[in-house]
Design a protein around this motif. Structure first.
Motif, PDB file in Angstrom:
ATOM      1  N   LEU A  26       0.822  -1.213   0.000  1.00 50.30           N
ATOM      2  CA  LEU A  26       0.000   0.000   0.000  1.00 50.30           C
ATOM      3  C   LEU A  26       0.858   1.265   0.000  1.00 50.30           C
ATOM      4  CD1 LEU A  26      -2.673  -1.140   2.618  1.00 50.30           C
ATOM      5  CD2 LEU A  26      -2.891  -1.131   0.138  1.00 50.30           C
ATOM      6  N   SER A  46      -7.325  10.908  -2.383  1.00 47.87           N
ATOM      7  CA  SER A  46      -7.765   9.959  -1.383  1.00 47.87           C
ATOM      8  C   SER A  46      -7.359   8.534  -1.785  1.00 47.87           C
ATOM      9  CB  SER A  46      -9.281  10.065  -1.267  1.00 47.87           C
ATOM     10  OG  SER A  46      -9.755   9.088  -0.406  1.00 47.87           O
ATOM     11  N   GLY A  47      -6.823   7.783  -0.838  1.00 44.25           N
ATOM     12  CA  GLY A  47      -6.455   6.394  -1.107  1.00 44.25           C
ATOM     13  C   GLY A  47      -5.002   6.206  -1.499  1.00 44.25           C
ATOM     14  N   CYS A  48      -4.209   7.290  -1.511  1.00 50.40           N
ATOM     15  CA  CYS A  48      -2.828   7.137  -1.965  1.00 50.40           C
ATOM     16  C   CYS A  48      -1.890   6.727  -0.825  1.00 50.40           C
ATOM     17  CB  CYS A  48      -2.334   8.409  -2.643  1.00 50.40           C
ATOM     18  SG  CYS A  48      -2.184   9.788  -1.517  1.00 50.40           S
ATOM     19  N   GLY A  49      -2.420   6.592   0.386  1.00 51.54           N
ATOM     20  CA  GLY A  49      -1.580   6.076   1.475  1.00 51.54           C
ATOM     21  C   GLY A  49      -1.130   7.107   2.485  1.00 51.54           C
ATOM     22  N   LYS A  50      -1.720   8.295   2.457  1.00 54.20           N
ATOM     23  CA  LYS A  50      -1.303   9.359   3.374  1.00 54.20           C
ATOM     24  C   LYS A  50      -1.562   8.968   4.827  1.00 54.20           C
ATOM     25  CE  LYS A  50      -4.186  12.394   1.590  1.00 54.20           C
ATOM     26  NZ  LYS A  50      -4.906  11.576   0.599  1.00 54.20           N
ATOM     27  N   SER A  51      -2.781   8.471   5.092  1.00 47.56           N
ATOM     28  CA  SER A  51      -3.107   8.122   6.478  1.00 47.56           C
ATOM     29  C   SER A  51      -2.242   6.972   6.968  1.00 47.56           C
ATOM     30  CB  SER A  51      -4.584   7.742   6.597  1.00 47.56           C
ATOM     31  OG  SER A  51      -5.388   8.868   6.349  1.00 47.56           O
ATOM     32  N   LEU A  52      -2.081   5.946   6.148  1.00 46.33           N
ATOM     33  CA  LEU A  52      -1.264   4.800   6.560  1.00 46.33           C
ATOM     34  C   LEU A  52       0.148   5.254   6.900  1.00 46.33           C
ATOM     35  CD1 LEU A  52      -2.298   1.963   4.091  1.00 46.33           C
ATOM     36  CD2 LEU A  52      -3.187   2.526   6.353  1.00 46.33           C
ATOM     37  N   PRO A 283      -4.939  -0.627  -5.014  1.00 44.17           N
ATOM     38  CA  PRO A 283      -3.692  -1.309  -4.646  1.00 44.17           C
ATOM     39  C   PRO A 283      -3.805  -2.775  -5.058  1.00 44.17           C
ATOM     40  CG  PRO A 283      -4.590  -0.086  -2.773  1.00 44.17           C
ATOM     41  CD  PRO A 283      -5.618  -0.047  -3.842  1.00 44.17           C
TER      42      PRO A 283
HETATM   43  N1  LIG Z   1      -6.821  -2.007   7.089  1.00 44.05           N
HETATM   44  C1  LIG Z   1      -6.628  -1.991   5.754  1.00 44.05           C
HETATM   45  N2  LIG Z   1      -6.587  -3.144   5.055  1.00 44.05           N
HETATM   46  C2  LIG Z   1      -6.409  -3.134   3.724  1.00 44.05           C
HETATM   47  N3  LIG Z   1      -6.266  -2.014   2.990  1.00 44.05           N
HETATM   48  C3  LIG Z   1      -6.287  -0.835   3.619  1.00 44.05           C
HETATM   49  C4  LIG Z   1      -6.479  -0.758   5.038  1.00 44.05           C
HETATM   50  N4  LIG Z   1      -6.483   0.545   5.389  1.00 44.05           N
HETATM   51  C5  LIG Z   1      -6.306   1.250   4.253  1.00 44.05           C
HETATM   52  N5  LIG Z   1      -6.176   0.427   3.188  1.00 44.05           N
HETATM   53  C6  LIG Z   1      -5.948   0.836   1.793  1.00 44.05           C
HETATM   54  O1  LIG Z   1      -4.729   1.506   1.724  1.00 44.05           O
HETATM   55  C7  LIG Z   1      -4.795   2.582   0.796  1.00 44.05           C
HETATM   56  C8  LIG Z   1      -4.327   3.860   1.436  1.00 44.05           C
HETATM   57  O2  LIG Z   1      -5.235   4.230   2.448  1.00 44.05           O
HETATM   58  P1  LIG Z   1      -5.098   5.609   3.251  1.00 44.05           P
HETATM   59  O3  LIG Z   1      -3.725   5.722   3.800  1.00 44.05           O
HETATM   60  O4  LIG Z   1      -6.207   5.668   4.216  1.00 44.05           O
HETATM   61  O5  LIG Z   1      -5.309   6.687   2.104  1.00 44.05           O
HETATM   62  P2  LIG Z   1      -5.449   8.255   2.252  1.00 44.05           P
HETATM   63  O6  LIG Z   1      -5.312   8.624   3.674  1.00 44.05           O
HETATM   64  O7  LIG Z   1      -4.381   8.798   1.379  1.00 44.05           O
HETATM   65  O8  LIG Z   1      -6.798   8.596   1.704  1.00 44.05           O
HETATM   66  C9  LIG Z   1      -6.236   2.646   0.316  1.00 44.05           C
HETATM   67  O9  LIG Z   1      -6.302   2.055  -0.955  1.00 44.05           O
HETATM   68  C10 LIG Z   1      -6.986   1.814   1.312  1.00 44.05           C
HETATM   69  O10 LIG Z   1      -8.063   1.160   0.688  1.00 44.05           O
END
Ligand SMILES: Nc1ncnc2c1ncn2[C@@H]1O[C@H](COP(=O)(O)OP(=O)(O)O)[C@@H](O)[C@H]1O
Ligand SMILES: [Mg+2]
Lengths: 328, 309
Positions: A26, A46-52, A283
């Motif tokens: 991810l 959104s979804g590019c991995g910023k939060s992770l 992803p």
């Molecule tokens: N617990 C999880 N299990 C599997 N995939 C996840 C999980 N959490 C987030 N993702 C995926 O990881 C990617 C990045 O998520 P996230 O960091 O939340 O994006 P952002 O904050 O940039 O919008 C997204 O495609 C999301 O679907």
């Protein structure tokens, strides 16, 4: 001629989701640095991995996600291998976080005062009354009106903007070195958003806190950040000081995001934005070559086949795009 | 909060009025007591006189108000069988029923809460599956059968516990366990599912991000939120226990209201049946009121939201 090592270094960081049919990457080899007193902006759709990326710094990834490569260092100490007890002592103390949804980030069944005081009780071992008094001070410092009344209220009694102030008060209670703000203003309306940004700028000036500021909105990032990293599909595609990035955006994705920023001279039609065509790939289903090529207006043959290298195109300005690679 | 309490109180009062009307109608339907009180060959004049004396010739509304007035003074009539006041008969048996309900609930919670919490924290592991299977096992056994099996094992075979009666702690263990075991699965599963849901909430992540130790994250932040649905369920089950102990009280010769009702039904002692049913309904309603007030205290949102409705 490298300057002093950054306060926080993210070094080739990868994050995988452990799914039933194997791991899915991810976040993929992200390298970033945050210098003391600096605001680092992270931007991307959104979804590019910023939060992770931001959760992984404090090892707050949800179960099923794990750091599969690279390292995170605070003042040279690796956080990825730190024992749980040590990382816990660091959370909310040396590194704090605030989140996107002030509605749900506070616990609905405890008072504001209790939730702010907890930080003092945990990290500074203060007694209940002492922690309470410090909580009132902390709320006053972030511009919560009549804090001595607010401490007795519940999150439901507060507006979204007030709750985000409470979150900020909690996060800055122990004067952390680093504040990670994950889309802190996204859920707020525009005027409140401006007030919160102003508050964060002020606190940053007064306390010298270094901030990782995350937003999907490049316009918001531009208002607070000193240095900006643009993320796409779990990778940094471009990174530069904010002025340099706006003056000379080199990645077509960055230019696309700027098109999505309302331009001051387009006041008569602020809703007409130049959105980037197509959707973010999921992803595990990423295209080969450059990950952006299916949506890229200037994609060439090589973009479809081969991953572009990261090249320096200016002072502290890096980009991963074949166009820039060929020019340099 | 105050307006919420007042609102809830007035609702409860309405329900109690409803119960009194139903009880009154039940009493009317159960037949004319005059037929039972006079010999077969009584003259119509004698019948008329007695009806007048008992006030049975008054309008229904007047009779109802008199019934309510009497009930408020604690007069629920007399047993046709022993001629004792119904209220006294019931009140004499009530402590035993409340005691059994309380111990059953305590038994169920002491086992169910740890199972639910551990299953949630270790979800998907062997401990999780094993404890849930065990809890379900308890749910699937009817409690009269469980009661009889317990008597056979612990009283007849091992001689550890007395078979029946009330008075010592040893005597309450089996009836409380027999009733409690069937609730273990219910509470364990509810605890597990609500805790799992709560653990995924943003405020739990916030609590961790603040650096709180895990026992505070779970024991304070998660558990108080998970308590909200639990308290509702506990209240409802407690109300049911008070009214539904009929079978277990009979199996273990437990001298509670349940056995009183069974005996009264067999004796066709209508005033006792009716009085006991009315009293148990009211207790059920009042327990629910107390639960709702506890709920308002647990969840500050509720008192505000409900009061404004
Ligand atoms: N617990 C999880 N299990 C599997 N995939 C996840 C999980 N959490 C987030 N993702 C995926 O990881 C990617 C990045 O998520 P996230 O960091 O939340 O994006 P952002 O904050 O940039 O919008 C997204 O495609 C999301 O679907
Ligand atoms: Mg996000």
């Amino acid at each position: 001629m490298e300057a002093a090592p950054p306060l926080l270094e993210i070094d080739g960081l990868s994050i995988d989701a452990m799914l039933a049919d194997g791991p899915v990457r991810l976040v993929d080899g992200v390298t970033l640095g945050l210098r003391a007193g600096e605001v680092l902006g992270l931007v991307g759709e959104s979804g590019c991995g910023k939060s992770l990326l931001s959760y992984s710094i404090l090892r707050l990834l949800a179960p099923g996600l794990r750091i599969s490569g690279g390292d995170i260092r605070l003042e040279g100490r690796s956080l990825a291998t730190l024992p749980e007890r040590k990382i816990r002592a660091m959370r909310g103390n040396e590194i704090s976080m605030i989140f996107q949804e002030p509605m749900t980030a506070l616990n609905p069944v405890f008072t504001i005062g209790d939730q702010v005081a907890e930080v003092f009780r945990t990290h500074q071992r203060l007694s209940r009354p002492q922690a309470r008094a410090k909580a009132v001070e902390a709320l006053a410092a972030v511009g919560v009106p009549s804090p001595e009344i607010r401490v007795g209220q519940y999150p439901a009694d507060l507006s979204g903007g007030m709750r985000q102030r409470v979150m900020i008060a909690m996060a800055l209670a122990c004067r952390p070195k680093i504040l990670i703000a994950d889309e802190p203003t996204t859920a707020l309306d525009t005027t409140i958003q401006a007030q919160i940004l102003e508050l964060m700028r002020g606190l940053q000036r007064n306390f010298g806190t270094s901030i990782v500021f995350i937003s999907h909105d490049l316009g918001v990032v531009a208002e607070v950040a000193d240095h900006v990293a643009v993320l796409y599909c779990g990778r940094v595609v471009e990174e530069a000081p904010v002025a340099e990035l706006f003056r000379n955006p080199r990645h077509p994705y960055t230019r696309g995001l700027m098109g999505a920023v309302p331009q001051p001279d387009a006041e008569d039609m602020p809703d007409v934005l130049h959105e980037i065509k197509g959707n973010v790939p999921r992803p595990g289903h990423l295209p080969g070559g450059c990950r952006f090529h299916p949506r890229c207006p200037v994609a060439r043959d090589i973009c479809r086949i081969s991953d572009p290298p990261r090249v320096a195109v200016g002072a502290q300005h890096h980009v991963a795009c074949w166009e820039a690679a060929d020019a340099s | 909060m105050l307006s919420y309490v007042l609102k809830r109180l007035s609702h409860t009062l309405l329900v109690i009025v409803g119960i009194s009307i139903v009880s009154f109608v039940f009493l009317q339907l159960s037949g004319d007591p005059v037929g039972l009180m006079l010999p077969q060959d009584a003259t119509s004049q004698q019948i008329e006189d007695l009806r007048h004396k008992l006030g049975l010739d008054d309008p229904v509304v007047v009779q109802y108000l008199r019934f309510v007035g009497n009930a408020l003074r604690g007069d629920l009539g007399r047993s046709l069988f022993s001629n004792e006041p119904v209220a006294a008969l019931i009140l004499e048996r009530l402590p035993a029923t409340v005691e059994l309900a309380f111990f059953s609930m305590a038994f169920a919670l002491v086992i169910a809460l740890p199972i639910g919490i551990v299953s949630a924290l270790k979800r998907g592991t062997l401990i999780d599956t094993a404890s849930m299977v065990l809890a379900l096992f308890g749910l699937s056994m009817p409690h009269f059968w469980l009661g009889i099996m317990m008597i056979m094992l612990f009283s007849v075979q091992l001689g550890w516990l007395p078979t029946s009666g009330r008075g010592s702690f040893a005597q309450i263990i089996m009836p409380a366990a027999a009733m409690g075991i069937s609730m273990v699965a219910l509470f364990a599963r509810l605890t597990r599912s609500t805790l799992l849901e709560v653990l995924g909430q943003d405020y739990v992540r916030t609590a961790r991000a603040k650096g709180l130790p895990e026992y505070i994250v779970i024991g304070k932040h998660a558990l108080k939120n998970a308590m909200i649905p639990l308290v509702t369920m506990i209240g409802m089950e407690f109300g049911l226990l008070l009214g539904g102990a009929v079978i277990i009280e009979t199996v273990f010769a437990w001298p509670g209201v349940g056995r009183l009702i069974v005996q009264a039904i067999m004796d066709r002692d209508y005033p006792v049946v009716q009085g006991a049913v009315m009293l148990l309904s009211m207790i059920f309603v009042i327990v629910n009121l107390l639960v709702d007030l506890a709920y308002g205290w647990l969840d500050p949102d509720v008192s505000l939201r409900r009061a404004s409705k």
